[in-house]
Design a protein around this motif. Sequence first.
Motif, short mmCIF file in Angstrom:
data_model
loop_
_atom_site.label_atom_id
_atom_site.label_comp_id
_atom_site.label_asym_id
_atom_site.label_seq_id
_atom_site.Cartn_x
_atom_site.Cartn_y
_atom_site.Cartn_z
N MET A 41 0.86 -1.20 0.00
CA MET A 41 0.00 0.00 0.00
C MET A 41 0.89 1.24 0.00
O MET A 41 1.98 1.22 0.58
N PRO A 42 0.43 2.35 -0.62
CA PRO A 42 1.28 3.55 -0.65
C PRO A 42 1.37 4.23 0.71
O PRO A 42 0.44 4.91 1.13
N ARG A 43 2.46 4.03 1.38
CA ARG A 43 2.66 4.71 2.67
C ARG A 43 3.96 5.48 2.58
O ARG A 43 4.09 6.37 1.75
N ALA A 44 4.96 5.16 3.41
CA ALA A 44 6.16 6.01 3.45
C ALA A 44 6.99 5.91 2.18
O ALA A 44 7.06 4.86 1.53
N SER A 45 7.61 7.05 1.85
CA SER A 45 8.63 7.03 0.80
C SER A 45 9.81 7.95 1.17
O SER A 45 10.94 7.64 0.85
N THR A 46 9.51 9.03 1.89
CA THR A 46 10.55 10.02 2.19
C THR A 46 11.58 9.45 3.17
O THR A 46 11.23 9.14 4.31
N THR A 47 12.80 9.32 2.73
CA THR A 47 13.84 8.74 3.57
C THR A 47 14.88 9.82 3.87
O THR A 47 15.52 10.36 2.96
N GLY A 129 3.51 -15.73 6.56
CA GLY A 129 2.26 -16.41 6.94
C GLY A 129 2.30 -16.95 8.36
O GLY A 129 1.68 -17.96 8.67
N GLU A 130 3.05 -16.28 9.25
CA GLU A 130 3.16 -16.71 10.66
C GLU A 130 2.67 -15.55 11.54
O GLU A 130 3.44 -14.64 11.86
N ALA A 131 1.40 -15.57 11.90
CA ALA A 131 0.85 -14.48 12.72
C ALA A 131 1.01 -14.83 14.20
O ALA A 131 0.48 -15.84 14.67
N VAL A 132 1.73 -14.00 14.92
CA VAL A 132 1.95 -14.25 16.35
C VAL A 132 0.65 -13.96 17.10
O VAL A 132 0.02 -12.92 16.91
N SER A 133 0.26 -14.93 17.97
CA SER A 133 -1.00 -14.72 18.69
C SER A 133 -0.85 -14.79 20.21
O SER A 133 -1.69 -14.30 20.94
C1 FAD Z 1 -0.02 7.89 3.76
C2 FAD Z 1 1.18 7.64 4.61
C3 FAD Z 1 2.40 8.20 4.24
C4 FAD Z 1 3.54 8.01 5.03
N1 FAD Z 1 4.71 8.62 4.66
C5 FAD Z 1 5.79 8.49 5.44
C6 FAD Z 1 7.06 9.04 5.03
O1 FAD Z 1 7.17 9.62 3.94
N2 FAD Z 1 8.14 8.87 5.84
C7 FAD Z 1 8.03 8.23 7.05
O2 FAD Z 1 9.02 8.16 7.78
N3 FAD Z 1 6.85 7.64 7.45
C8 FAD Z 1 5.75 7.75 6.67
N4 FAD Z 1 4.59 7.10 7.01
C9 FAD Z 1 4.57 6.20 8.18
C10 FAD Z 1 5.07 4.79 7.78
O3 FAD Z 1 4.26 4.27 6.75
C11 FAD Z 1 5.05 3.87 9.00
O4 FAD Z 1 5.75 4.53 10.03
C12 FAD Z 1 5.71 2.52 8.66
O5 FAD Z 1 4.87 1.70 7.89
C13 FAD Z 1 6.06 1.75 9.94
O6 FAD Z 1 6.69 0.56 9.59
P1 FAD Z 1 6.63 -0.69 10.55
O7 FAD Z 1 7.50 -1.71 9.93
O8 FAD Z 1 6.85 -0.27 11.96
O9 FAD Z 1 5.09 -1.15 10.53
P2 FAD Z 1 4.18 -1.74 9.28
O10 FAD Z 1 4.70 -1.14 8.03
O11 FAD Z 1 2.82 -1.49 9.68
O12 FAD Z 1 4.55 -3.27 9.30
C14 FAD Z 1 4.07 -4.14 10.30
C15 FAD Z 1 4.17 -5.57 9.79
O13 FAD Z 1 3.85 -6.46 10.86
C16 FAD Z 1 3.00 -7.48 10.37
N5 FAD Z 1 2.22 -8.01 11.50
C17 FAD Z 1 1.18 -7.42 12.13
N6 FAD Z 1 0.73 -8.20 13.12
C18 FAD Z 1 1.51 -9.31 13.14
C19 FAD Z 1 1.53 -10.48 13.93
N7 FAD Z 1 0.65 -10.69 14.92
N8 FAD Z 1 2.47 -11.43 13.67
C20 FAD Z 1 3.37 -11.26 12.66
N9 FAD Z 1 3.38 -10.17 11.87
C21 FAD Z 1 2.47 -9.19 12.10
C22 FAD Z 1 2.16 -6.77 9.32
O14 FAD Z 1 1.56 -7.68 8.41
C23 FAD Z 1 3.18 -5.87 8.66
O15 FAD Z 1 3.86 -6.50 7.61
C24 FAD Z 1 3.45 7.25 6.22
C25 FAD Z 1 2.23 6.65 6.58
C26 FAD Z 1 1.11 6.84 5.78
C27 FAD Z 1 -0.19 6.18 6.16
#
Ligand code: FAD
Length: 392
Positions: A41-47, A129-133
């Motif tokens: 999904m389109p979320r972060a890109s700015t690094t 495909g391993e969801a921690v519960s």
């Molecule tokens: C529109 C938008 C734009 C953004 N732009 C920026 C940006 O430009 N720069 C920036 O720094 N941040 C940005 N962000 C924030 C950024 O997207 C998040 O901070 C980032 O996704 C966090 O990464 P993460 O790995 O912590 O979590 P996630 O990306 O949410 O990954 C969590 C992972 O854990 C898995 N998971 C969940 N539950 C379980 C479980 N029970 N067992 C095993 N696996 C599990 C999920 O399937 C997922 O793959 C943006 C957010 C949005 C919504």
Amino acid sequence: MRQRNILVIGAGPVGTVAALACARKGHAVTLLEAQQRVDDMPRASTTQPPTLEILAQLGLIDEYIRVGLVSRTFQFWDRPTRRLIAEFDFERLRGETPYPYVVQTEQHKLAHMGIERLRALPNAKVLMGEAVSTLSQDDACVKVKTDKGEFVADYVIACDGGRSTVRKLLDIEFEGYTWPERFLVITTRFDFAAALGCCLRTYMADPEEWTNLFKVAGDDLKGRWRAVYNTREDETDEEALADKSVRARLARAHVPERERDYLHLNLYHVHQRVAKRFRQGRVFLCGDAAHINNPIGGLGLNCGIHEAWDLANLLSEEGADLDLYERRRRPLNIEHVQEQTVANKKRLEEREPAQRQRYFDELRRMADDPKEHKAFLMRASLLESTRRALRE
Ligand SMILES: Cc1cc2nc3c(=O)[nH]c(=O)nc-3n(C[C@H](O)[C@H](O)[C@H](O)COP(=O)(O)OP(=O)(O)OC[C@H]3O[C@@H](n4cnc5c(N)ncnc54)[C@H](O)[C@@H]3O)c2cc1C
């Protein structure tokens, strides 16, 4: 260094960086991901520059830049009058960092890169495909269960996102609030830079509805734009996603009628929340599992990657005080990420004309003064918070 057995939960960008950093330090690492494939999904890109420094140390920087776009500047515009207010140039950070720019690379590309590197290491395993519960821990170890089996480790790094199961299992409060409006991301091929003369990261203030514009490379590297908008508080999801209102939004960002087609729509709830604790015994919260914020300024993921790196180093240091992780990282997130993202949002949406003008004047003054320009960028790029972390 003693080799630890480390379980990383969640193969988002933070989890894959945490796992790769720990594996490269020689630990035995297992990365567990609930889904069968990486979320694109389109979320972060700015690094930001300090994150690029970490990616360089992980050996990922060349590929990361190759599949992204380098962006040296960002701009503030007044949307209703289509006027540039101020431009900030990361070149002013030359000498402070080897990377005086941001790189716009979609976060799923980082997760894929990390997983590919982990799969090539003999001391790392990636299980999709391993969801921690469930989770339990005692003085000797920590155990987690998925529906396929049980995993035992010395430490768990929970990177399972904003709705973190691990955080809930540990009963750690997620303090903060949820904004009443949602953010809509419209992905389009319309070239805003060519049409408006803006840069690849452009923030457009408007008291009625702001727009932020970002160019990303896309999986095909052909380039596309993400236009991010706030919804009205009373607007339903159906209304926000309706073709007519999407086209009206593009019109308000100065897209001509014949060019208002779009590729994707995404609607996000937006929060400002920080976990009350970042560590409980053998378990550490990292990335969105520990904190979430509105995305204006591009800071949330960057901060998560800094935590993953910090934690991998602490877990590799003989006799390190592991409580330092929470002591250091929690205030850094509150003071540098939560505060800045709330201020960034205010600046874009301000309705009171005199205050709006003051914001514009302040931005212009900072952009025009070399010292203030640099100080603003030190904070906006998280270089200041990175320096502070090193001192603590
Ligand atoms: C529109 C938008 C734009 C953004 N732009 C920026 C940006 O430009 N720069 C920036 O720094 N941040 C940005 N962000 C924030 C950024 O997207 C998040 O901070 C980032 O996704 C966090 O990464 P993460 O790995 O912590 O979590 P996630 O990306 O949410 O990954 C969590 C992972 O854990 C898995 N998971 C969940 N539950 C379980 C479980 N029970 N067992 C095993 N696996 C599990 C999920 O399937 C997922 O793959 C943006 C957010 C949005 C919504």
